[in-house]
Design a protein around this motif. Sequence first.
Motif, mmCIF file in Angstrom:
data_model
loop_
_atom_site.group_PDB
_atom_site.id
_atom_site.type_symbol
_atom_site.label_atom_id
_atom_site.label_comp_id
_atom_site.label_asym_id
_atom_site.label_seq_id
_atom_site.Cartn_x
_atom_site.Cartn_y
_atom_site.Cartn_z
ATOM 1 N N LEU A 91 18.264 -0.253 1.756
ATOM 2 C CA LEU A 91 18.686 0.543 0.595
ATOM 3 C C LEU A 91 19.028 -0.355 -0.588
ATOM 4 O O LEU A 91 18.646 -0.071 -1.739
ATOM 5 C CB LEU A 91 19.890 1.429 0.961
ATOM 6 C CG LEU A 91 19.602 2.629 1.865
ATOM 7 C CD1 LEU A 91 20.910 3.317 2.249
ATOM 8 C CD2 LEU A 91 18.676 3.609 1.168
ATOM 9 N N GLU A 92 19.748 -1.435 -0.314
ATOM 10 C CA GLU A 92 20.093 -2.362 -1.396
ATOM 11 C C GLU A 92 18.836 -3.006 -1.984
ATOM 12 O O GLU A 92 18.719 -3.152 -3.209
ATOM 13 C CB GLU A 92 21.062 -3.435 -0.900
ATOM 14 C CG GLU A 92 22.463 -2.922 -0.639
ATOM 15 C CD GLU A 92 23.416 -4.004 -0.158
ATOM 16 O OE1 GLU A 92 23.145 -5.188 -0.446
ATOM 17 O OE2 GLU A 92 24.397 -3.661 0.494
ATOM 18 N N LEU A 93 17.879 -3.393 -1.127
ATOM 19 C CA LEU A 93 16.630 -3.970 -1.619
ATOM 20 C C LEU A 93 15.847 -2.958 -2.461
ATOM 21 O O LEU A 93 15.247 -3.317 -3.486
ATOM 22 C CB LEU A 93 15.766 -4.454 -0.451
ATOM 23 C CG LEU A 93 16.185 -5.772 0.194
ATOM 24 C CD1 LEU A 93 15.339 -6.038 1.430
ATOM 25 C CD2 LEU A 93 16.066 -6.918 -0.785
ATOM 26 N N GLN A 94 15.854 -1.706 -2.051
ATOM 27 C CA GLN A 94 15.171 -0.680 -2.836
ATOM 28 C C GLN A 94 15.831 -0.510 -4.199
ATOM 29 O O GLN A 94 15.146 -0.360 -5.209
ATOM 30 C CB GLN A 94 15.149 0.655 -2.070
ATOM 31 C CG GLN A 94 14.295 1.718 -2.724
ATOM 32 C CD GLN A 94 12.846 1.293 -2.853
ATOM 33 O OE1 GLN A 94 12.275 0.679 -1.969
ATOM 34 N NE2 GLN A 94 12.241 1.596 -3.999
ATOM 35 N N ILE A 96 17.389 -2.882 -5.799
ATOM 36 C CA ILE A 96 17.003 -4.082 -6.555
ATOM 37 C C ILE A 96 15.575 -3.924 -7.088
ATOM 38 O O ILE A 96 15.292 -4.259 -8.251
ATOM 39 C CB ILE A 96 17.156 -5.348 -5.684
ATOM 40 C CG1 ILE A 96 18.634 -5.614 -5.408
ATOM 41 C CG2 ILE A 96 16.489 -6.551 -6.338
ATOM 42 C CD1 ILE A 96 18.888 -6.689 -4.377
ATOM 43 N N ARG A 97 14.662 -3.402 -6.260
ATOM 44 C CA ARG A 97 13.283 -3.192 -6.715
ATOM 45 C C ARG A 97 13.231 -2.196 -7.868
ATOM 46 O O ARG A 97 12.490 -2.397 -8.843
ATOM 47 C CB ARG A 97 12.419 -2.687 -5.552
ATOM 48 C CG ARG A 97 12.078 -3.744 -4.545
ATOM 49 C CD ARG A 97 11.093 -3.199 -3.498
ATOM 50 N NE ARG A 97 11.071 -4.081 -2.343
ATOM 51 C CZ ARG A 97 11.512 -3.773 -1.135
ATOM 52 N NH1 ARG A 97 12.005 -2.579 -0.894
ATOM 53 N NH2 ARG A 97 11.452 -4.658 -0.156
ATOM 54 N N ASP A 98 14.001 -1.111 -7.748
ATOM 55 C CA ASP A 98 14.022 -0.116 -8.823
ATOM 56 C C ASP A 98 14.563 -0.715 -10.114
ATOM 57 O O ASP A 98 14.010 -0.490 -11.204
ATOM 58 C CB ASP A 98 14.862 1.101 -8.410
ATOM 59 C CG ASP A 98 14.209 1.896 -7.283
ATOM 60 O OD1 ASP A 98 12.999 1.726 -7.052
ATOM 61 O OD2 ASP A 98 14.936 2.680 -6.624
ATOM 62 N N THR A 99 15.645 -1.505 -10.006
ATOM 63 C CA THR A 99 16.229 -2.154 -11.188
ATOM 64 C C THR A 99 15.242 -3.143 -11.784
ATOM 65 O O THR A 99 15.078 -3.203 -13.017
ATOM 66 C CB THR A 99 17.546 -2.866 -10.805
ATOM 67 O OG1 THR A 99 18.422 -1.936 -10.183
ATOM 68 C CG2 THR A 99 18.213 -3.456 -12.031
ATOM 69 N N ARG A 100 14.562 -3.884 -10.957
ATOM 70 C CA ARG A 100 13.566 -4.847 -11.435
ATOM 71 C C ARG A 100 12.431 -4.134 -12.169
ATOM 72 O O ARG A 100 11.956 -4.587 -13.216
ATOM 73 C CB ARG A 100 13.021 -5.665 -10.264
ATOM 74 C CG ARG A 100 12.025 -6.709 -10.695
ATOM 75 C CD ARG A 100 11.553 -7.504 -9.530
ATOM 76 N NE ARG A 100 10.595 -8.503 -9.965
ATOM 77 C CZ ARG A 100 10.025 -9.374 -9.203
ATOM 78 N NH1 ARG A 100 10.337 -9.403 -7.923
ATOM 79 N NH2 ARG A 100 9.168 -10.230 -9.677
ATOM 80 N N ALA A 101 11.968 -3.006 -11.599
ATOM 81 C CA ALA A 101 10.904 -2.243 -12.253
ATOM 82 C C ALA A 101 11.357 -1.755 -13.627
ATOM 83 O O ALA A 101 10.596 -1.809 -14.604
ATOM 84 C CB ALA A 101 10.481 -1.077 -11.373
ATOM 85 N N VAL A 102 12.601 -1.302 -13.738
ATOM 86 C CA VAL A 102 13.127 -0.845 -15.029
ATOM 87 C C VAL A 102 13.183 -2.005 -16.001
ATOM 88 O O VAL A 102 12.764 -1.892 -17.175
ATOM 89 C CB VAL A 102 14.516 -0.180 -14.851
ATOM 90 C CG1 VAL A 102 15.189 0.057 -16.195
ATOM 91 C CG2 VAL A 102 14.381 1.109 -14.072
ATOM 92 N N ILE A 103 13.672 -3.159 -15.533
ATOM 93 C CA ILE A 103 13.764 -4.340 -16.412
ATOM 94 C C ILE A 103 12.370 -4.778 -16.847
ATOM 95 O O ILE A 103 12.141 -5.101 -18.023
ATOM 96 C CB ILE A 103 14.520 -5.483 -15.705
ATOM 97 C CG1 ILE A 103 15.987 -5.115 -15.527
ATOM 98 C CG2 ILE A 103 14.380 -6.789 -16.466
ATOM 99 C CD1 ILE A 103 16.762 -6.070 -14.672
#
Length: 117
Positions: A91-94, A96-103
């Motif tokens: 869940l935490e990795l997901q 992080i991936r979502d935040t990275r995609a937004v960035i």
Amino acid sequence: MTHRDKSFTVNIIPHDATRSRREWIVSGRKLVIFRFLAVLVLLAVLASVVIISVGTAEFTRTAELREENSLLVDSLVIARELNRRLDNIELELQEIRDTRAVIENLATAGVSGEFPE
């Protein structure tokens, strides 16, 4: 050669002198029935001994199985705890991936050279 009597006598003598003594003579047909019943009782006692010995062996097997079951339950608890932790990490990795995609979307939106109107 003399003929031997195959009967036997059962005497019941009470401790109390006021009671009468009892005597039974077992012979003939009664003797055959008595022998048959004696063999049946002997077989029942032997069968009981066998059943009890098998039962005690089963008790030791049951104790071993209980111990193994306890170890397996402990392993299962540990495995479930590890699985729960892995789910939390996923869940935490997901996130992080979502935040990275937004960035990355924000970064590529500024680089394209288009200006918002």
